[in-house]
Design a protein around this motif. Structure first.
Motif, PDB file in Angstrom:
ATOM      1  N   UNK A  14      -1.702   6.703 -20.067  1.00 34.67           N
ATOM      2  CA  UNK A  14      -0.383   6.785 -19.431  1.00 34.67           C
ATOM      3  C   UNK A  14      -0.296   7.819 -18.322  1.00 34.67           C
ATOM      4  N   UNK A  15      -1.244   8.741 -18.240  1.00 32.81           N
ATOM      5  CA  UNK A  15      -1.191   9.767 -17.193  1.00 32.81           C
ATOM      6  C   UNK A  15      -1.777   9.276 -15.874  1.00 32.81           C
ATOM      7  N   UNK A  16      -2.285   8.050 -15.841  1.00 25.90           N
ATOM      8  CA  UNK A  16      -2.857   7.493 -14.622  1.00 25.90           C
ATOM      9  C   UNK A  16      -1.982   6.357 -14.107  1.00 25.90           C
ATOM     10  N   UNK A  17      -1.759   6.350 -12.808  1.00 24.43           N
ATOM     11  CA  UNK A  17      -1.037   5.267 -12.153  1.00 24.43           C
ATOM     12  C   UNK A  17      -1.926   4.645 -11.086  1.00 24.43           C
ATOM     13  N   UNK A  18      -1.886   3.325 -11.017  1.00 19.16           N
ATOM     14  CA  UNK A  18      -2.569   2.586  -9.949  1.00 19.16           C
ATOM     15  C   UNK A  18      -1.511   2.137  -8.954  1.00 19.16           C
ATOM     16  N   UNK A  19      -1.877   2.059  -7.692  1.00 19.12           N
ATOM     17  CA  UNK A  19      -0.874   1.705  -6.679  1.00 19.12           C
ATOM     18  C   UNK A  19      -0.536   0.222  -6.651  1.00 19.12           C
ATOM     19  N   UNK A  20      -1.132  -0.542  -7.572  1.00 21.16           N
ATOM     20  CA  UNK A  20      -0.818  -1.961  -7.646  1.00 21.16           C
ATOM     21  C   UNK A  20      -1.304  -2.760  -6.449  1.00 21.16           C
ATOM     22  N   UNK A  21      -2.268  -2.209  -5.729  1.00 19.18           N
ATOM     23  CA  UNK A  21      -2.790  -2.887  -4.553  1.00 19.18           C
ATOM     24  C   UNK A  21      -1.979  -2.631  -3.296  1.00 19.18           C
ATOM     25  N   UNK A  22      -1.093  -1.642  -3.330  1.00 19.18           N
ATOM     26  CA  UNK A  22      -0.200  -1.389  -2.192  1.00 19.18           C
ATOM     27  C   UNK A  22      -0.957  -1.069  -0.917  1.00 19.18           C
ATOM     28  N   UNK A  23      -1.985  -0.216  -1.012  1.00 20.57           N
ATOM     29  CA  UNK A  23      -2.749   0.132   0.185  1.00 20.57           C
ATOM     30  C   UNK A  23      -3.523  -1.086   0.698  1.00 20.57           C
ATOM     31  N   UNK A  24      -4.070  -1.865  -0.211  1.00 21.66           N
ATOM     32  CA  UNK A  24      -4.819  -3.054   0.213  1.00 21.66           C
ATOM     33  C   UNK A  24      -3.917  -4.050   0.939  1.00 21.66           C
ATOM     34  N   UNK A  25      -2.635  -4.046   0.601  1.00 27.77           N
ATOM     35  CA  UNK A  25      -1.703  -4.980   1.239  1.00 27.77           C
ATOM     36  C   UNK A  25      -1.200  -4.493   2.605  1.00 27.77           C
ATOM     37  N   UNK A  26      -1.468  -3.237   2.953  1.00 26.30           N
ATOM     38  CA  UNK A  26      -1.036  -2.749   4.270  1.00 26.30           C
ATOM     39  C   UNK A  26      -1.719  -3.572   5.358  1.00 26.30           C
ATOM     40  N   UNK A  27      -0.930  -4.082   6.261  1.00 27.11           N
ATOM     41  CA  UNK A  27      -1.470  -4.930   7.329  1.00 27.11           C
ATOM     42  C   UNK A  27      -1.940  -4.046   8.495  1.00 27.11           C
ATOM     43  N   UNK A  28      -3.077  -3.427   8.278  1.00 33.00           N
ATOM     44  CA  UNK A  28      -3.625  -2.531   9.294  1.00 33.00           C
ATOM     45  C   UNK A  28      -3.930  -3.311  10.571  1.00 33.00           C
ATOM     46  N   UNK A  29      -3.412  -2.793  11.672  1.00 35.42           N
ATOM     47  CA  UNK A  29      -3.743  -3.310  12.990  1.00 35.42           C
ATOM     48  C   UNK A  29      -4.414  -2.220  13.791  1.00 35.42           C
ATOM     49  N   UNK A  30      -4.815  -2.539  15.010  1.00 36.09           N
ATOM     50  CA  UNK A  30      -5.490  -1.543  15.829  1.00 36.09           C
ATOM     51  C   UNK A  30      -4.579  -0.384  16.187  1.00 36.09           C
ATOM     52  N   UNK A  31      -3.264  -0.570  16.068  1.00 37.39           N
ATOM     53  CA  UNK A  31      -2.325   0.518  16.352  1.00 37.39           C
ATOM     54  C   UNK A  31      -2.316   1.572  15.264  1.00 37.39           C
ATOM     55  N   UNK A  32      -2.919   1.272  14.113  1.00 39.60           N
ATOM     56  CA  UNK A  32      -2.929   2.214  12.993  1.00 39.60           C
ATOM     57  C   UNK A  32      -4.284   2.882  12.796  1.00 39.60           C
ATOM     58  N   UNK A  33      -5.247   2.590  13.667  1.00 37.89           N
ATOM     59  CA  UNK A  33      -6.556   3.241  13.584  1.00 37.89           C
ATOM     60  C   UNK A  33      -6.820   3.996  14.886  1.00 37.89           C
ATOM     61  N   UNK A  34      -7.743   4.955  14.809  1.00 38.84           N
ATOM     62  CA  UNK A  34      -7.999   5.777  16.000  1.00 38.84           C
ATOM     63  C   UNK A  34      -8.762   4.971  17.054  1.00 38.84           C
ATOM     64  N   UNK A  35      -8.668   5.429  18.277  1.00 39.24           N
ATOM     65  CA  UNK A  35      -9.266   4.712  19.408  1.00 39.24           C
ATOM     66  C   UNK A  35     -10.684   5.158  19.707  1.00 39.24           C
ATOM     67  N   UNK A  36     -11.334   5.816  18.737  1.00 40.77           N
ATOM     68  CA  UNK A  36     -12.721   6.241  18.906  1.00 40.77           C
ATOM     69  C   UNK A  36     -13.668   5.344  18.119  1.00 40.77           C
ATOM     70  N   UNK A  37     -13.363   5.123  16.836  1.00 42.09           N
ATOM     71  CA  UNK A  37     -14.223   4.225  16.061  1.00 42.09           C
ATOM     72  C   UNK A  37     -13.499   2.943  15.634  1.00 42.09           C
ATOM     73  N   UNK A  38     -12.210   2.840  15.922  1.00 43.65           N
ATOM     74  CA  UNK A  38     -11.416   1.666  15.564  1.00 43.65           C
ATOM     75  C   UNK A  38     -11.624   1.280  14.104  1.00 43.65           C
TER      76      UNK A  38
END
Length: 282
Positions: free
Chosen positions: A235-259
């Motif tokens: 009970x002391x551990x929580x999983x994000x339920x896949x929330x980060x995996x569901x983030x729709x990362x686009x090029x606007x959310x990553x740096x312009x050096x390694x993309x």
């Protein structure tokens, strides 16, 4: 008689006052006292994403922009959100994540968190287990799970009352989807960024398509194991339920050096979606 009525009136007023106090708001905490359950020490475990790698205009760690323990003003990290509630937390956030770290490094990082006496620990790891030179070189799923269990066991035994947040691995395959036809991104990826996925990014050859699909499936398998490991922790551990995996990362959310690595906007998005699963957002 008047004296008796006066005494009765005083008693009645006292009872009314007690009733009002009982039915009103809770007695406020002493000034400077943290909310119940607030962590006294925060620790972050993981890889380059949690170090804020590439978010300060150079390809190196930039921990002040970390979604978890960052202290900079550009990212509303977990640490900054908790600090707003408990000023005594200041300077008690430790980032043990390291660029290139794979699941096998989690136990050592967890040992550092135990030494810190951390009572809130975030875990985001696994991208480097998949981002190898080839599909064959990726960490097998059973081995990945064993290393996650080993790391979490260190926390459970060393800090049994600590809260642990295990975060899903971002959808790296989507990054290929949105970036493979962008010349800036593909040029950066050809320098050796996550070759198991991003090598030959514009190729439509069956072997390259199959490789990308297998990579995508491996990330999904890792995420299932992260969820199961957290559930087994208790009970002391929580999983994000896949929330980060569901983030729709686009090029606007990553740096312009390694993309590849999140910029400050990407780190802010990670902080936002993971905070909802932290147990402190309620």
């Amino acid at each position: 008689m008047p004296g008796r009525w006066t005494t009765a009136a005083v008693c009645l007023l006292a009872l009314v006052a007690l009733a009002c106090e009982a039915g009103g708001e809770a007695t406020p905490r002493p000034t400077g006292s943290p909310p119940p359950g607030s962590p006294k020490v925060v620790a972050a475990l993981g890889d380059s994403i949690t170090t804020g790698f590439g978010s300060c205009l150079v390809l190196t760690s930039c921990e002040r922009n970390s979604w978890s323990t960052g202290s900079g003003l550009r990212v509303d990290s977990h640490y900054r959100r908790l600090l707003d509630r408990n000023p005594k937390l200041r300077d008690k956030a430790y980032n043990h994540a390291r660029p290139g770290a794979r699941a096998a490094a989690l136990a050592g990082q967890a040992e550092a968190a135990v030494r810190d006496r951390a009572d809130y620990v975030t875990v985001l790891i696994g991208a480097n287990d998949a981002c190898r030179n080839s599909i064959e070189a990726m960490t097998p799923v059973t081995e990945f799970r064993a290393e996650i269990d080993r790391g979490l066991k260190v926390l459970r035994e060393g800090r049994p009352k600590a809260r642990v947040l295990v975060v899903s691995i971002p959808n790296l395959y989507r990054l290929w989807e949105v970036g493979h036809d962008d010349s800036r991104a593909t040029r950066a990826w050809r320098r050796g960024v996550c070759p198991a996925l991003l090598a030959e990014p514009t190729s439509t050859a069956p072997a390259d398509r199959a490789r990308r699909t297998e990579f995508k499936e491996r990330i999904s398998a890792y995420n299932r194991q992260l969820s199961a490991a957290c559930r087994a922790y208790g009970s002391r551990c929580r999983y994000d339920g896949g929330a980060v995996h569901r983030v729709r990362f686009g090029l606007d959310l990553v740096n312009a050096l390694d993309y590849f690595h999140p910029n400050t906007a990407g780190q802010s998005r990670l902080a936002e979606v993971t905070w909802r699963s932290s147990g402190y957002a309620d």
